[in-house]
Design a protein around this motif. Structure first.
Motif: not given
Length: 179
Positions: A14, A86, A91, A149
């Protein structure tokens, strides 16, 4: 002296945005430190997860090293929370799932624009890539999910306050965002 709740955090595949959002709790984080202590976390630089009450994991699973870290967290954390898009669904890193892994590696390392030394890295120090990026719930059992996010600082605070009070966290829709 009251027992402090031990929390561990880590980032897999991520952008580290969830940890940055966690830090956005600012003064509230200082208040939480009266009730919590950090174990493995980028905040402490502790590399192995000890016995913890809560584990917060951001990022998807795309390497064998990610699998190892995730399983270590599951084995050592009473409560495990998937943090961010993620961790929950793969993601942005999971966008590679639409392509064959070998084709991706060839495009980036052999055929990419500006490639000056065409070779796919094979250093033994590099973790092996998995066939695709997996949400962490496909590898281990997850107790709670904190979407976003990244999730907002307020959502982190709401989650932690609930868990510290021994309650099931319920995150208000107004706390969720996907920037």
């Amino acid at each position: 002296m009251k027992h402090k709740i031990k929390i561990a955090t880590t980032s897999l595949a991520g952008c580290f945005g969830c940890h940055m959002s966690f830090l956005d709790m600012d003064e509230c984080l200082a208040g939480l430190l009266e009730q919590i202590e950090f174990d493995r976390s980028p905040f402490t630089d502790i590399k192995k997860c000890g016995s913890c009450d809560i584990g917060l994991i951001e990022g998807g699973v795309c390497t064998t090293e990610n699998v190892h870290v995730l399983r270590e967290f599951r084995a050592n954390c009473t409560t495990l929370v998937a943090v961010g898009a993620c961790a929950i669904n793969g993601g942005v890193p999971a966008m590679r799932n639409y392509f064959d892994l070998q084709e991706c590696l060839q495009e980036v390392y052999l055929n990419g624009v500006g490639v000056t030394n065409p070779q796919i890295p094979d250093d033994i120090e590099l973790p092996l890539l998995l066939d695709k990026v997996y949400p962490i719930s496909e590898v281990v059992h997850i107790d709670y999910f904190l979407p976003g996010c990244p999730p907002s600082a307020d959502a982190f605070l709401q989650l932690l306050e609930s868990l510290l009070a021994g309650q099931k966290p319920i995150i208000q829709k107004s706390q969720l965002h996907y920037d």
